[in-house]
Design an enzyme around this catalytic site. Structure first.
Site, PDB file in Angstrom:
ATOM      1  N   HIS A 141       0.691  -1.409   0.274  1.00  0.00           N
ATOM      2  CA  HIS A 141      -0.284   0.027   0.101  1.00  0.00           C
ATOM      3  C   HIS A 141       0.448   1.256   0.192  1.00  0.00           C
ATOM      4  O   HIS A 141       1.335   1.358   1.032  1.00  0.00           O
ATOM      5  CB  HIS A 141      -0.677  -0.025   1.396  1.00  0.00           C
ATOM      6  CG  HIS A 141      -1.567   1.144   1.670  1.00  0.00           C
ATOM      7  ND1 HIS A 141      -2.727   1.564   0.435  1.00  0.00           N
ATOM      8  CD2 HIS A 141      -1.441   2.075   1.967  1.00  0.00           C
ATOM      9  CE1 HIS A 141      -3.505   2.387   0.685  1.00  0.00           C
ATOM     10  NE2 HIS A 141      -2.562   3.137   1.984  1.00  0.00           N
ATOM     11  N   HIS A 157       0.140   5.798   6.962  1.00  0.00           N
ATOM     12  CA  HIS A 157      -1.035   5.871   7.597  1.00  0.00           C
ATOM     13  C   HIS A 157      -1.999   5.774   6.360  1.00  0.00           C
ATOM     14  O   HIS A 157      -2.119   7.452   5.933  1.00  0.00           O
ATOM     15  CB  HIS A 157      -1.339   5.725   8.869  1.00  0.00           C
ATOM     16  CG  HIS A 157       0.150   4.541  10.168  1.00  0.00           C
ATOM     17  ND1 HIS A 157      -0.754   3.172   9.586  1.00  0.00           N
ATOM     18  CD2 HIS A 157       0.663   5.135  10.770  1.00  0.00           C
ATOM     19  CE1 HIS A 157       0.038   2.818  10.393  1.00  0.00           C
ATOM     20  NE2 HIS A 157       0.876   3.543  11.252  1.00  0.00           N
ATOM     21  N   SER A 158      -3.001   5.701   6.189  1.00  0.00           N
ATOM     22  CA  SER A 158      -4.035   6.896   5.393  1.00  0.00           C
ATOM     23  C   SER A 158      -4.631   7.727   6.440  1.00  0.00           C
ATOM     24  O   SER A 158      -4.497   7.923   7.224  1.00  0.00           O
ATOM     25  CB  SER A 158      -5.554   5.790   5.150  1.00  0.00           C
ATOM     26  OG  SER A 158      -4.817   4.821   4.580  1.00  0.00           O
ATOM     27  N   GLY A 159      -4.291   9.291   5.475  1.00  0.00           N
ATOM     28  CA  GLY A 159      -4.481  10.292   5.313  1.00  0.00           C
ATOM     29  C   GLY A 159      -3.878  11.209   6.243  1.00  0.00           C
ATOM     30  O   GLY A 159      -3.069  12.468   6.370  1.00  0.00           O
ATOM     31  N   LEU A 160      -2.235  11.059   5.960  1.00  0.00           N
ATOM     32  CA  LEU A 160      -0.887  11.485   6.093  1.00  0.00           C
ATOM     33  C   LEU A 160      -0.680  12.666   4.954  1.00  0.00           C
ATOM     34  O   LEU A 160      -0.002  13.537   5.038  1.00  0.00           O
ATOM     35  CB  LEU A 160       0.200  10.512   6.846  1.00  0.00           C
ATOM     36  CG  LEU A 160      -0.240  10.476   7.592  1.00  0.00           C
ATOM     37  CD1 LEU A 160       1.396   9.255   7.792  1.00  0.00           C
ATOM     38  CD2 LEU A 160      -0.002  10.819   8.819  1.00  0.00           C
ATOM     39  N   GLY A 161      -1.616  12.496   3.291  1.00  0.00           N
ATOM     40  CA  GLY A 161      -1.072  12.997   2.513  1.00  0.00           C
ATOM     41  C   GLY A 161      -0.152  12.541   1.480  1.00  0.00           C
ATOM     42  O   GLY A 161       0.245  13.801   0.895  1.00  0.00           O
ATOM     43  N   LYS A 162      -0.651  11.052   1.150  1.00  0.00           N
ATOM     44  CA  LYS A 162       0.539  10.230   0.273  1.00  0.00           C
ATOM     45  C   LYS A 162      -0.045  10.755  -1.179  1.00  0.00           C
ATOM     46  O   LYS A 162       0.791  11.579  -1.865  1.00  0.00           O
ATOM     47  CB  LYS A 162       0.354   8.779   0.477  1.00  0.00           C
ATOM     48  CG  LYS A 162       0.720   8.730   1.704  1.00  0.00           C
ATOM     49  CD  LYS A 162       1.295   6.994   1.994  1.00  0.00           C
ATOM     50  CE  LYS A 162      -0.378   6.181   1.600  1.00  0.00           C
ATOM     51  NZ  LYS A 162      -1.004   6.778   2.658  1.00  0.00           N
ATOM     52  N   SER A 163      -0.984  10.755  -1.274  1.00  0.00           N
ATOM     53  CA  SER A 163      -1.752  11.425  -2.656  1.00  0.00           C
ATOM     54  C   SER A 163      -0.972  12.643  -2.716  1.00  0.00           C
ATOM     55  O   SER A 163      -1.132  13.537  -3.829  1.00  0.00           O
ATOM     56  CB  SER A 163      -3.386  11.062  -2.881  1.00  0.00           C
ATOM     57  OG  SER A 163      -3.243   9.172  -2.627  1.00  0.00           O
ATOM     58  N   ASP A 180      -1.999   3.453  -4.701  1.00  0.00           N
ATOM     59  CA  ASP A 180      -2.344   2.652  -4.270  1.00  0.00           C
ATOM     60  C   ASP A 180      -2.160   1.087  -3.587  1.00  0.00           C
ATOM     61  O   ASP A 180      -1.413   0.719  -2.540  1.00  0.00           O
ATOM     62  CB  ASP A 180      -4.298   3.088  -4.132  1.00  0.00           C
ATOM     63  CG  ASP A 180      -4.832   1.514  -2.840  1.00  0.00           C
ATOM     64  OD1 ASP A 180      -4.790   2.203  -1.572  1.00  0.00           O
ATOM     65  OD2 ASP A 180      -5.652   1.355  -3.510  1.00  0.00           O
ATOM     66  N   GLU A 205      -5.492   9.108  -6.521  1.00  0.00           N
ATOM     67  CA  GLU A 205      -6.760   9.382  -5.497  1.00  0.00           C
ATOM     68  C   GLU A 205      -6.932  10.051  -4.977  1.00  0.00           C
ATOM     69  O   GLU A 205      -5.575   9.633  -4.355  1.00  0.00           O
ATOM     70  CB  GLU A 205      -7.798   7.606  -4.704  1.00  0.00           C
ATOM     71  CG  GLU A 205      -9.341   8.100  -3.990  1.00  0.00           C
ATOM     72  CD  GLU A 205      -9.781   7.576  -3.320  1.00  0.00           C
ATOM     73  OE1 GLU A 205     -10.177   8.104  -2.289  1.00  0.00           O
ATOM     74  OE2 GLU A 205      -8.669   6.279  -3.327  1.00  0.00           O
ATOM     75  N   ARG A 248      19.522  13.476  15.536  1.00  0.00           N
ATOM     76  CA  ARG A 248      19.265  14.480  14.204  1.00  0.00           C
ATOM     77  C   ARG A 248      20.947  14.290  13.595  1.00  0.00           C
ATOM     78  O   ARG A 248      20.712  14.793  11.872  1.00  0.00           O
ATOM     79  CB  ARG A 248      19.681  16.093  14.523  1.00  0.00           C
ATOM     80  CG  ARG A 248      18.183  16.795  15.344  1.00  0.00           C
ATOM     81  CD  ARG A 248      17.691  17.541  15.813  1.00  0.00           C
ATOM     82  NE  ARG A 248      18.216  18.149  14.902  1.00  0.00           N
ATOM     83  CZ  ARG A 248      18.090  20.001  15.280  1.00  0.00           C
ATOM     84  NH1 ARG A 248      18.063  20.395  16.391  1.00  0.00           N
ATOM     85  NH2 ARG A 248      19.009  20.906  14.443  1.00  0.00           N
TER      86      ARG A 248
END
Length: 320
Positions: A141, A157-163, A180, A205, A248
């Site tokens: 994914h 994870h879904s909702g992190l702004g990959k697309s 996806d 998407e 760092r």
């Protein structure tokens, strides 16, 4: 174990290898598959009765022997030697098909194909084709992109702004391979190739915008059919506490194992105010530098250590 039918092999290579059916059409659904004790490259070879290949190729020498076999010079019959397990026979070099071989393949439901190409080239192409088609595979994914000619898989994870990140990178001139569901194939001992399923090809998407056809919006160069996976960038949600705990000056090289292949990985914290597209480009540029033997963190630490030694020497030489 992965396998394909003779019918699919024929359809995929008919024009490239100038293939034509000669006999055994009823065996079109015969399977060609990887065996536990044989690599993919061993599936194809010249006609061999001792160690038979699943795909037997008849070249000049093999055709001459079959002609002698048919004329009775050898004292053997077709059935004596061909009582072996094979899925397909290909007569190469534009050679005529002997009646005995045609009849045997027809009676035993063994597909018999012909090709005008020379047998060594024919076998090379088929081996590469089978190596890619029968490769061990997995689905990940994420979004797979071509960034500066490097295959980059963005996960998280879904909702992190990959697309949204992928859309920004595409608008900056980079290319989309898959969104996806990224199909990964191990085409070599240390090589993974990422592809997109035909159903999802060209599409991305984006929440709020729906399904976008990237090819239509950004043009042909915005899409790539496949790419070797070289770098994984994992997005993680970060708060102030997480950012404080980051090392760092780490010089460790992180990797992720996929299909027993270790792939270089980088973790990027997602936080307000961070320009992820620029960070991804910087991560890829840094990876390219490391491939050339340049490590910025190590270089900084060495420079820092040198400066400390110089300061220490200067303090020792200074009169009291």
């Amino acid at each position: 174990m992965p396998s394909i039918s003779v019918r699919r092999l024929f359809d995929d290579n008919q024009y490239k290898l100038q293939l034509a059916w000669a006999a055994g059409n009823s065996g079109a659904d015969n399977r060609i598959g990887v065996e536990a004790d044989k690599p993919v490259l061993a599936l194809v070879g010249h006609l061999n009765f001792i160690h038979p290949n699943q795909i037997q190729v008849v070249g000049l020498a093999e055709s001459e022997y079959l002609n002698r076999l048919e004329s009775g010079e050898t004292g053997y019959q077709f059935g004596d030697l061909f009582d072996i397990s094979m899925s397909l026979v290909i007569v190469a070099n534009g050679l005529p098909v002997s009646p005995g071989l045609r009849d045997y393949c027809h009676k035993n439901d063994i597909p018999l194909l012909t090709s005008k190409l020379e047998s060594p080239y024919l076998m090379d192409v088929l081996r590469i084709y089978l190596q890619r088609t029968l490769a061990a595979s997995s689905v990940k994914h994420g979004v797979f992109l071509d960034v500066f000619e490097i295959g980059v898989l963005i996960t998280g994870h879904s909702g992190l702004g990959k697309s949204e990140l992928a859309l920004e990178l595409i608008s900056r001139g980079h290319s989309l391979i898959a969104d996806d569901a990224v199909e990964l194939f191990r085409i070599g001992p240390e090589t993974l190739e990422g592809r997109c399923s035909p159903m999802l090809r060209d599409f991305l998407e984006v929440r709020g915008l729906g399904i976008l056809n990237i090819r239509h919006i950004f043009g042909e160069t915005s899409i790539r059919p496949k790419k070797i996976l070289q770098l994984i960038i994992n997005l993680v949600e970060a708060d102030d506490e997480y950012m404080k705990q980051l090392d760092r000056l780490s010089i460790r090289t992180e990797t992720e194992s996929i299909l027993n292949v270790n792939v270089r990985s980088v973790t990027l914290p997602v936080a307000v105010g961070r320009n992820l597209a620029v960070l991804v480009e910087a991560a890829v540029r840094n990876y390219i530098l490391q491939l050339r033997g340049k490590d910025s963190t190590r270089e900084f630490l060495e420079r820092h250590q040198t400066q400390l030694k110089e300061n220490e020497q200067h303090n020792e030489d200074r009169p009291d």
